[in-house]
Design an enzyme around this catalytic site. Sequence first.
Site, PDB file in Angstrom:
ATOM      1  N   GLY A   1       0.775  -1.236   0.000  1.00  0.00           N
ATOM      2  CA  GLY A   1       0.000   0.000   0.000  1.00  0.00           C
ATOM      3  C   GLY A   1       0.805   1.283   0.000  1.00  0.00           C
ATOM      4  O   GLY A   1       0.256   2.350   0.248  1.00  0.00           O
ATOM      5  N   SER A   2       2.093   1.219  -0.319  1.00  0.00           N
ATOM      6  CA  SER A   2       2.887   2.456  -0.311  1.00  0.00           C
ATOM      7  C   SER A   2       2.375   3.436  -1.366  1.00  0.00           C
ATOM      8  O   SER A   2       2.272   4.636  -1.100  1.00  0.00           O
ATOM      9  CB  SER A   2       4.374   2.159  -0.494  1.00  0.00           C
TER      10      SER A   2
ATOM     11  N   ILE B   1      -8.538  -6.478 -14.262  1.00  0.00           N
ATOM     12  CA  ILE B   1      -9.774  -5.713 -14.094  1.00  0.00           C
ATOM     13  C   ILE B   1     -10.826  -6.296 -15.030  1.00  0.00           C
ATOM     14  O   ILE B   1     -10.569  -6.446 -16.231  1.00  0.00           O
ATOM     15  CB  ILE B   1      -9.530  -4.217 -14.403  1.00  0.00           C
TER      16      ILE B   1
ATOM     17  N   ASN C   1      -3.239   2.548 -14.307  1.00  0.00           N
ATOM     18  CA  ASN C   1      -2.317   1.671 -13.602  1.00  0.00           C
ATOM     19  C   ASN C   1      -0.903   2.239 -13.690  1.00  0.00           C
ATOM     20  O   ASN C   1      -0.581   2.982 -14.622  1.00  0.00           O
ATOM     21  CB  ASN C   1      -2.328   0.275 -14.235  1.00  0.00           C
TER      22      ASN C   1
ATOM     23  N   HIS D   1       3.064   0.764 -13.690  1.00  0.00           N
ATOM     24  CA  HIS D   1       3.849  -0.460 -13.839  1.00  0.00           C
ATOM     25  C   HIS D   1       5.316  -0.104 -13.637  1.00  0.00           C
ATOM     26  O   HIS D   1       5.798   0.880 -14.206  1.00  0.00           O
ATOM     27  CB  HIS D   1       3.629  -1.064 -15.228  1.00  0.00           C
TER      28      HIS D   1
END
Length: 192
Positions: free
Chosen positions: A14-15, A92, A106, A108
């Site tokens: 969760g950073s 998704i 997103n 990456h």
Amino acid sequence: MKRFRIAIFASGSGSNAENIIRYCRDTADCALEVALVVCNRPTAAVIERAQRLDTPVKVLTRDEINNPDVMLPLLAGYDVDGIALAGFLLMIPDFLIERYPQRIINIHPSLLPKYGGKGMYGRHIHEAVVVAGEKETGITIHHVSGECDGGAVIFQTAIPVPAGASAADVEQSIHDLERLHYPRVLASVLTT
């Protein structure tokens, strides 16, 4: 000013999610607001991070995430306008891509199309970059499509990979790039 409400989908530490939440709260002219964090792993550290920041969290199974009768009402109930993926390891579903066209983004941790696709996430990417002897790596922020890591590129930036760098060294440099760029690019793309 109405703020653009996003859900963050995350599976891990969760950073990036925490960085986005803090950016939205602490940047005076940010038109984004994090309405919800969706997580598919009940033990993921992102849950505690989001709760500590008073952000609602829903932990859902893969089947629930892939069920339009679960997801669409949930996101509508939080007035979600778009979705940011932050280390989310599931594909998704098409119904969400159709519901939020060009509003699912997103990040990456490589310069796509290099080191993208199934199995290419987190430390796996950085190890592959080091083993291949790449001279540079970076991040790619992209729209989400039905193809894994296949959506249109919005933003890329590169950094050198120093000789002798470990996967952990590369990972730290990539995290620094993500913190610097992802919230700003999200806000720019989703609110213009």
